[in-house]
Enzyme design. Structure first.
Site, PDB file in Angstrom:
ATOM      1  N   ASN A   9     -15.344  34.755  32.668  1.00  0.00           N
ATOM      2  CA  ASN A   9     -16.116  35.595  33.592  1.00  0.00           C
ATOM      3  C   ASN A   9     -16.128  37.008  33.021  1.00  0.00           C
ATOM      4  O   ASN A   9     -15.140  37.732  33.132  1.00  0.00           O
ATOM      5  CB  ASN A   9     -15.430  35.549  34.974  1.00  0.00           C
ATOM      6  N   TRP A  10     -17.249  37.365  32.406  1.00  0.00           N
ATOM      7  CA  TRP A  10     -17.327  38.676  31.761  1.00  0.00           C
ATOM      8  C   TRP A  10     -17.419  39.809  32.773  1.00  0.00           C
ATOM      9  O   TRP A  10     -17.282  40.972  32.407  1.00  0.00           O
ATOM     10  CB  TRP A  10     -18.552  38.755  30.843  1.00  0.00           C
ATOM     11  N   LYS A  11     -17.704  39.482  34.032  1.00  0.00           N
ATOM     12  CA  LYS A  11     -17.928  40.510  35.067  1.00  0.00           C
ATOM     13  C   LYS A  11     -18.980  41.508  34.576  1.00  0.00           C
ATOM     14  O   LYS A  11     -19.910  41.099  33.865  1.00  0.00           O
ATOM     15  CB  LYS A  11     -16.603  41.169  35.457  1.00  0.00           C
ATOM     16  N   HIS A  96     -16.720  34.632  44.266  1.00  0.00           N
ATOM     17  CA  HIS A  96     -15.624  35.350  43.601  1.00  0.00           C
ATOM     18  C   HIS A  96     -15.083  36.395  44.573  1.00  0.00           C
ATOM     19  O   HIS A  96     -15.845  36.995  45.354  1.00  0.00           O
ATOM     20  CB  HIS A  96     -16.136  36.008  42.314  1.00  0.00           C
ATOM     21  N   GLU A  98     -14.290  39.364  44.240  1.00  0.00           N
ATOM     22  CA  GLU A  98     -14.946  40.681  44.161  1.00  0.00           C
ATOM     23  C   GLU A  98     -16.260  40.676  44.930  1.00  0.00           C
ATOM     24  O   GLU A  98     -16.638  41.671  45.550  1.00  0.00           O
ATOM     25  CB  GLU A  98     -15.150  41.073  42.683  1.00  0.00           C
ATOM     26  N   GLU A 168      -8.073  31.500  42.819  1.00  0.00           N
ATOM     27  CA  GLU A 168      -7.768  32.800  42.227  1.00  0.00           C
ATOM     28  C   GLU A 168      -7.068  33.680  43.255  1.00  0.00           C
ATOM     29  O   GLU A 168      -7.732  34.306  44.096  1.00  0.00           O
ATOM     30  CB  GLU A 168      -9.056  33.494  41.789  1.00  0.00           C
ATOM     31  N   GLY A 174      -6.897  40.667  37.488  1.00  0.00           N
ATOM     32  CA  GLY A 174      -7.002  41.941  36.788  1.00  0.00           C
ATOM     33  C   GLY A 174      -5.769  42.821  36.931  1.00  0.00           C
ATOM     34  O   GLY A 174      -5.789  43.991  36.582  1.00  0.00           O
ATOM     35  N   SER A 214      -5.314  36.842  35.764  1.00  0.00           N
ATOM     36  CA  SER A 214      -4.471  37.248  34.633  1.00  0.00           C
ATOM     37  C   SER A 214      -4.009  36.070  33.778  1.00  0.00           C
ATOM     38  O   SER A 214      -2.891  36.069  33.266  1.00  0.00           O
ATOM     39  CB  SER A 214      -3.277  38.076  35.121  1.00  0.00           C
ATOM     40  N   GLY A 235     -10.970  36.201  33.229  1.00  0.00           N
ATOM     41  CA  GLY A 235     -11.678  37.486  33.244  1.00  0.00           C
ATOM     42  C   GLY A 235     -11.381  38.267  31.983  1.00  0.00           C
ATOM     43  O   GLY A 235     -11.986  38.042  30.928  1.00  0.00           O
ATOM     44  N   GLY A 236     -10.424  39.186  32.061  1.00  0.00           N
ATOM     45  CA  GLY A 236     -10.101  40.085  30.948  1.00  0.00           C
ATOM     46  C   GLY A 236      -9.981  39.391  29.594  1.00  0.00           C
ATOM     47  O   GLY A 236     -10.549  39.846  28.592  1.00  0.00           O
TER      48      GLY A 236
HETATM   49  P1  PGA Z   1      -8.640  38.262  35.238  1.00  0.00           P
HETATM   50  O1  PGA Z   1      -9.894  37.874  36.153  1.00  0.00           O
HETATM   51  O2  PGA Z   1      -8.430  37.123  34.278  1.00  0.00           O
HETATM   52  O3  PGA Z   1      -9.060  39.533  34.523  1.00  0.00           O
HETATM   53  O4  PGA Z   1      -7.480  38.462  36.137  1.00  0.00           O
HETATM   54  C1  PGA Z   1     -10.075  36.551  36.600  1.00  0.00           C
HETATM   55  C2  PGA Z   1     -11.293  36.501  37.493  1.00  0.00           C
HETATM   56  O5  PGA Z   1     -11.499  37.435  38.271  1.00  0.00           O
HETATM   57  O6  PGA Z   1     -12.081  35.528  37.467  1.00  0.00           O
END
Ligand code: PGA
Length: 251
Positions: A9-11, A96, A98, A168, A174, A214, A235-236
């Protein structure tokens, strides 16, 4: 046998040029280094999906990070599952945390979005997860079960087998804090039992449940080894080809 899936997930990151080079690197590294049958998904910003869909191949597909709950019409700024299908999108992240937090998406809206995504033959990656406050109060298990009940339990037996779930915990996204293998496995087992209570054990056993929060090369192996964890939503660590492919190789 459940599908093993790692989705990045590049966001809201990367320029077009950076995104195209990241995607090409991942496609090449996956072709060279990844054996076994794992599915890899690149969930890029929507404006890059068309271009990225033209350079993925083999085990790698593209996914959107969101989709709206209408097929078309006067919804300025939104993108529908039907539109995503025309640019080669095979997976759609829905709900998600967010999106739920900043854009106030509700379980009811996500139920409609799931229907439309399935109608396009795409795979929804349905996200669920609790806040730290909910976990500390001990209401996390019920909260996450309710997210599934309200957004997915109207689906037929056939439809639910086409859904991928991503657990999640919000406190792990994050933050660098990962759920321990035991905490993640406990929740995944609970989600699978919840699916079994509605759809029966054999359907529940066929649904892939991904862990996100994470997840990175140094902890993916332990997480992916857990009985009910079928991959990750990353994500990251999906923003660097080397890290992302190392996560994929952690099975
Ligand atoms: P993260 O994000 O790996 O940076 O914690 C995961 C996500 O939000 O899908």
């Amino acid at each position: 046998m459940r599908a093993k899936i790692v989705a990045g997930n590049w966001k809201m990151n990367k320029t077009l040029e950076e995104g195209l080079s990241l995607a090409s690197e991942v496609v090449n590294m996956v072709a060279d280094e990844v054996s076994g049958d794992v599915k890899v998904v690149l969930c890029t910003p929507s404006i890059y999906l068309h271009a990225v869909s033209k350079l993925v191949s083999g085990k790698v597909s593209v996914g959107a990070q969101n989709a709206y709950e209408k097929e078309s019409g006067a919804y300025t700024g939104e993108v529908s599952p039907a539109m995503l299908a025309t640019v080669g999108v095979k997976y759609v992240i829905l709900g998600h945390s967010e999106r739920r937090e900043y854009f106030h998406e509700t379980n009811a809206q996500l139920a409609t979005r799931t229907d439309l995504v399935l109608k396009q033959g795409q795979t929804p990656i349905f996200c669920c997860g609790e806040t730290l406050a909910q976990r500390e109060k001990g209401i996390h298990l019920d909260f996450v079960k309710q997210q599934l009940t309200e957004s997915l339990f109207h689906l037929s037996n056939e439809q639910i087998t086409k859904v991928v779930i991503a657990y999640e915990p919000i406190w792990a996204i994050g933050t660098g804090v990962t759920a321990s293998n035991d905490q993640a496995q406990e929740m995944h087992a609970l989600l699978r039992a919840h699916l079994a209570s509605k759809y029966g054990q054999s359907i529940a056993d066929s649904i892939s449940i991904l862990y996100g929060g994470s997840c990175k090369p140094d902890n993916a192996q332990g997480l992916f080894a857990c009985k009910d964890i079928d991959g990750g939503l990353i994500g990251g660590a999906s923003l660097k080809a080397r890290d992302f492919v190392d996560v994929i190789k952690s099975f």
